[in-house]
Design an enzyme around this catalytic site. Structure first.
Site, mmCIF file in Angstrom:
data_model
loop_
_atom_site.group_PDB
_atom_site.id
_atom_site.type_symbol
_atom_site.label_atom_id
_atom_site.label_comp_id
_atom_site.label_asym_id
_atom_site.label_seq_id
_atom_site.Cartn_x
_atom_site.Cartn_y
_atom_site.Cartn_z
ATOM 1 N N GLU A 86 0.821 -1.217 0.000
ATOM 2 C CA GLU A 86 0.000 0.000 0.000
ATOM 3 C C GLU A 86 0.854 1.266 0.000
ATOM 4 O O GLU A 86 1.665 1.467 0.914
ATOM 5 C CB GLU A 86 -0.919 -0.014 1.230
ATOM 6 C CG GLU A 86 -1.851 1.183 1.260
ATOM 7 C CD GLU A 86 -2.899 1.107 2.364
ATOM 8 O OE1 GLU A 86 -3.273 0.002 2.776
ATOM 9 O OE2 GLU A 86 -3.338 2.177 2.801
ATOM 10 N N LYS A 263 -7.502 -1.248 11.302
ATOM 11 C CA LYS A 263 -6.810 -1.587 10.047
ATOM 12 C C LYS A 263 -5.618 -0.651 9.861
ATOM 13 O O LYS A 263 -4.542 -1.061 9.416
ATOM 14 C CB LYS A 263 -7.795 -1.483 8.879
ATOM 15 C CG LYS A 263 -7.303 -2.052 7.570
ATOM 16 C CD LYS A 263 -6.536 -1.061 6.706
ATOM 17 C CE LYS A 263 -6.157 -1.674 5.374
ATOM 18 N NZ LYS A 263 -5.379 -0.762 4.542
ATOM 19 N N ASP A 279 4.182 -14.736 11.172
ATOM 20 C CA ASP A 279 2.864 -15.265 10.814
ATOM 21 C C ASP A 279 1.860 -14.121 11.017
ATOM 22 O O ASP A 279 1.298 -13.945 12.092
ATOM 23 C CB ASP A 279 2.535 -16.463 11.723
ATOM 24 C CG ASP A 279 1.206 -17.095 11.387
ATOM 25 O OD1 ASP A 279 0.399 -16.437 10.695
ATOM 26 O OD2 ASP A 279 0.971 -18.235 11.817
ATOM 27 N N HIS A 376 -2.459 10.108 -0.810
ATOM 28 C CA HIS A 376 -2.604 8.996 -1.756
ATOM 29 C C HIS A 376 -2.510 9.489 -3.187
ATOM 30 O O HIS A 376 -1.867 8.903 -4.033
ATOM 31 C CB HIS A 376 -3.968 8.312 -1.552
ATOM 32 C CG HIS A 376 -3.946 7.324 -0.436
ATOM 33 N ND1 HIS A 376 -5.027 6.530 -0.129
ATOM 34 C CD2 HIS A 376 -2.982 6.989 0.438
ATOM 35 C CE1 HIS A 376 -4.718 5.761 0.898
ATOM 36 N NE2 HIS A 376 -3.485 6.022 1.256
HETATM 37 C C1 MEV Z 1 -5.869 2.999 5.062
HETATM 38 O O1 MEV Z 1 -5.101 1.885 4.661
HETATM 39 C C2 MEV Z 1 -5.903 3.099 6.567
HETATM 40 C C3 MEV Z 1 -6.835 4.161 7.102
HETATM 41 O O2 MEV Z 1 -8.146 3.972 6.577
HETATM 42 C C4 MEV Z 1 -6.829 4.044 8.607
HETATM 43 C C5 MEV Z 1 -7.866 4.909 9.288
HETATM 44 O O3 MEV Z 1 -8.883 5.259 8.661
HETATM 45 O O4 MEV Z 1 -7.652 5.170 10.482
HETATM 46 C C6 MEV Z 1 -6.411 5.540 6.668
#
Ligand code: MEV
Length: 426
Positions: A86, A263, A279, A376
């Site tokens: 990413e 995430k 792992d 991004h």
């Molecule tokens: C993107 O890979 C991760 C985010 O969505 C985390 C978040 O929203 O806190 C930017």
């Protein structure tokens, strides 16, 4: 209906050489010679090592191996190896770490490296009675478990304790026996699986039941790692700090947001996990289960303002190892550990928790200010410029023009490149 004449049933595929397998897959998928040549390029992973790590290998797949500088954790400076597909993750982590260098930087502390192995006993006629009988035989069970790994025991690790629980399942009552094992510097799944299998017979005898499953639990609740940091509010501005706390509160109240919040943490944690050949599925499974331990899914980190500081704190299970498994055979993983300079699973877990917290801060800061797309889009625009053939300073010139004009596409990158090259020719 069209008949599919191809069969995926290929006896002995696992026994074939890489070349033989490549030939079959080439025919199957009509791969070109160029595509096969790409697969044949094993880069920095020798085919024999690749075939040790996994089965039926026909190539390797490379991801970028990056370094996030600027990290200070528990008073020590680190360069952090990260592997991710990413864009922006590494840039965000490096940038966040700059705000977290004061007073020893990010603090982190891992528990002892205790893993749980489970033995699930079914068909015991007296499950509640037998479960307690198991506890009487604790020493005997631990001795059998420990006899499977004398080295671990000689280093101070090994099976330390036993827990029993009764589960009511739709297939009747089940006794869940937990072996609590100090796995020291290993991730430990193999170690504890062997122990679980070794003690199962005795537990069957004690309970009169049948051991159905004998396997590690990736809900590594005795292997938690905490990281925390304080950032002077003045360094980021009160408005931004307040909004980061808002974001934290939203994640606490909204499962849809909590998952994405976590995430973002895992973006950092897993990038280090991949670079060091951990792992990562175990880490992710454990992290999500831990996030849901109260019965509803919560963020793994929280942010608050205290006495002029933005204070971030993260707590999650981290089941990682620096000995054994792929860590030992993968040359890049070994280099990654050398770059980190870590010798213990504890230190690696602490680094990962620190990176997770920094990654989380970076995401929240971006979200409450410019939004995530700005960064991004910048990277995306640069990538398009490179794909269009731009090199050197032309990359940024094209990317910046596309962003300024709000026209970010491959075709426009190519058009701009042609224009710039023509101008340069004159
Ligand atoms: C993107 O890979 C991760 C985010 O969505 C985390 C978040 O929203 O806190 C930017």
């Amino acid at each position: 209906m069209e008949l599919n004449e191809k069969s995926s049933r290929i006896p002995g595929f696992y026994n074939m050489s890489v070349e033989e397998r490549l030939k079959i897959v080439k025919e199957w998928a009509n791969l070109t010679d160029d595509e096969v040549a790409i697969l044949r390029n094993f880069g920095n992973l020798d085919p024999s090592i690749a075939s040790c790590i996994s089965e039926n290998v026909i190539g390797v797949m490379c991801y970028p191996f990056s370094i996030a500088p600027n990290f200070k954790i528990n008073g020590k400076d680190y360069l952090i190896p990260m592997v991710t597909e990413e864009p922006s993750v590494v840039a965000a982590a490096s940038n966040a770490a700059r705000f977290m260098r004061r007073d020893g930087g990010i603090k982190a502390l891992a528990d002892k490296q205790y893993m749980v192995a489970q033995i699930h006993i079914m068909k015991s006629l007296m499950p509640r009675y037998s479960a307690l009988e198991i506890l009487i035989h604790k020493d005997e069970i631990l001795e059998i478990a420990n006899s499977t790994n004398k080295t671990l025991v000689s280093l101070g690790g090994g099976a330390k304790d036993i827990e029993v629980r009764i589960l009511e399942t739709r297939r009747g009552p089940v006794i869940a026996v937990h072996l609590i094992v100090d796995v020291l510097d290993a991730m430990g799944a193999n170690t504890v699986n062997t122990m679980a299998e070794a003690v199962a017979h005795l537990i069957e005898k004690i309970t009169g039941g049948e051991a159905r499953l004998k396997i590690v639990s990736n809900y590594a609740i005795y292997r938690l790692t905490r990281s925390w940091v304080k950032i002077p509010v003045d360094d980021i501005g009160l408005d931004v700090a307040e909004k980061i706390v808002d974001a934290s509160a939203i994640a606490e109240a909204d499962v849809f947001r909590a998952v994405t919040h976590n995430k973002g943490i895992l973006n950092g944690v897993i990038a280090v996990a991949l670079a060091t050949a951990q792992d990562h599925r175990a880490i992710e499974a454990g992290a999500h289960a831990y996030a849901a331990r109260s019965g509803s899914y919560k963020p793994l980190s929280t942010w608050n303002i205290e006495n002029g500081y933005l204070v971030g704190a993260l707590e999650m299970p981290l089941q990682v190892g620096v000995v054994g498994g792929t860590v030992k055979v993968h040359p890049i993983a070994r280099i990654a550990l050398k770059i980190l300079g870590v010798k213990t699973a504890k230190e690696l877990a602490e680094i990962m928790a620190a990176v997770g917290l920094a990654q989380n801060f970076a995401a929240l800061k971006a979200l409450v200010t410019t939004g995530i797309q700005a960064g991004h889009m910048k990277l995306h625009a640069r990538n398009l410029a490179i794909m269009a053939g731009a090199t050197g300073e032309l990359i940024d010139m094209i990317a910046e023009t596309m962003i300024r004009e709000g026209k970010i596409s491959f075709d426009y990158a190519r058009e701009l490149l042609q224009k710039l090259v023509k101008t340069g020719d004159k």
